[in-house]
Design an enzyme around this catalytic site. Structure first.
Site, PDB file in Angstrom:
ATOM      1  N   CYS A 115       9.131 -10.346  33.662  1.00 24.72           N
ATOM      2  CA  CYS A 115       9.955 -11.128  34.576  1.00 24.72           C
ATOM      3  C   CYS A 115       9.006 -12.187  35.134  1.00 24.72           C
ATOM      4  CB  CYS A 115      10.538 -10.298  35.718  1.00 24.72           C
ATOM      5  SG  CYS A 115      11.405 -11.350  36.903  1.00 24.72           S
ATOM      6  N   CYS A 118       9.662 -12.766  39.166  1.00 23.34           N
ATOM      7  CA  CYS A 118       9.320 -11.750  40.169  1.00 23.34           C
ATOM      8  C   CYS A 118       9.055 -10.402  39.512  1.00 23.34           C
ATOM      9  CB  CYS A 118      10.401 -11.670  41.238  1.00 23.34           C
ATOM     10  SG  CYS A 118      12.092 -11.697  40.621  1.00 23.34           S
ATOM     11  N   SER A 119       9.990  -9.473  39.608  1.00 23.05           N
ATOM     12  CA  SER A 119       9.717  -8.129  39.097  1.00 23.05           C
ATOM     13  C   SER A 119      10.979  -7.469  38.557  1.00 23.05           C
ATOM     14  CB  SER A 119       9.121  -7.275  40.211  1.00 23.05           C
ATOM     15  OG  SER A 119      10.031  -7.233  41.293  1.00 23.05           O
TER      16      SER A 119
END
Ligand code: FE
Length: 211
Positions: A115, A118-119
């Site tokens: 990603c 972000c996460s």
């Protein structure tokens, strides 16, 4: 009862919750309070969502992969519609969850999930992502030099194999079906699931060898 099993010489560390919440913990708490106050969600709903995520782990994804390895027809359904196929195995799947796109590693192509923003990660199936997945280094280098990153994980991808990097988003999460290891003919689903690691479902590793 005289004396106690508890008597020993090792001093106890005090059992306590962190007396000073971190900056992020405070920020999350403040956000929760606002959401509850505005009626967006209840504290019960937040607690349930946390419980649901914390109860998931890579073992859950491994079950899905092992089923796909042993049931060709299931695998086709899984590749076609990840959420629906995962729900078949009893996992709670709702319409508002991000899509789950499932891809399969072969001799010709391997996938690496990241990603970049972000996460984003299929937490509802695999639980929380590893710390490295959230690092700026992984997020940028997985895209710019995926083969080097994979090599750092101990995975040397054949030059003849295409590497495809999949960038997760708020709406789409990915699950990699690693290649089934050789010499696993006749293995049960449970035995196979034990060979499926978290990293193999992100694409940074192969599934474990049975020996
Ligand atoms: Fe993200």
């Amino acid at each position: 009862m005289s004396g106690s099993n508890h008597d020993h010489d090792i001093p106890h560390a005090e059992v306590t919750t962190n007396p000073e919440p971190s900056f992020f913990a405070n920020r999350v708490r403040a956000l929760e309070n606002v959401l509850i106050k505005k009626g967006v969600c209840t504290s019960d709903e937040i607690a349930r969502a946390i419980q649901e995520t914390e109860s998931r782990s890579p073992a859950d994804g491994a079950r899905v992969v092992a089923r796909a390895w042993t049931d060709q027809v299931y695998k086709i359904r899984l590749l076609k519609n990840g959420k629906t196929a995962v729900a078949e195995l009893g996992y709670a799947v709702t319409g508002d969850m991000p899509e789950l796109v499932v891809v399969e590693n072969t001799e010709k192509v391997r996938y690496l999930v990241v990603c970049t923003l972000c996460s984003c990660y299929p937490r509802w199936l695999l639980g929380r992502p590893p710390d490295w997945y959230k690092s700026l280094s992984y997020r940028s280098r997985a895209v710019s030099e995926p083969r080097v990153v994979m090599a750092e994980f101990g995975l040397n991808v054949d030059p003849g194999t295409t590497v495809e990097v999949l960038d997760s988003t708020a709406d789409i999460r990915y699950l990699v079906i690693p290649q089934r290891p050789p010499k696993t003919h006749g293995f049960s689903e449970a035995q196979l699931a034990n060979l499926v690691t978290r990293d193999s479902m992100v694409g940074t590793s192969n599934a474990l060898s049975p020996t």
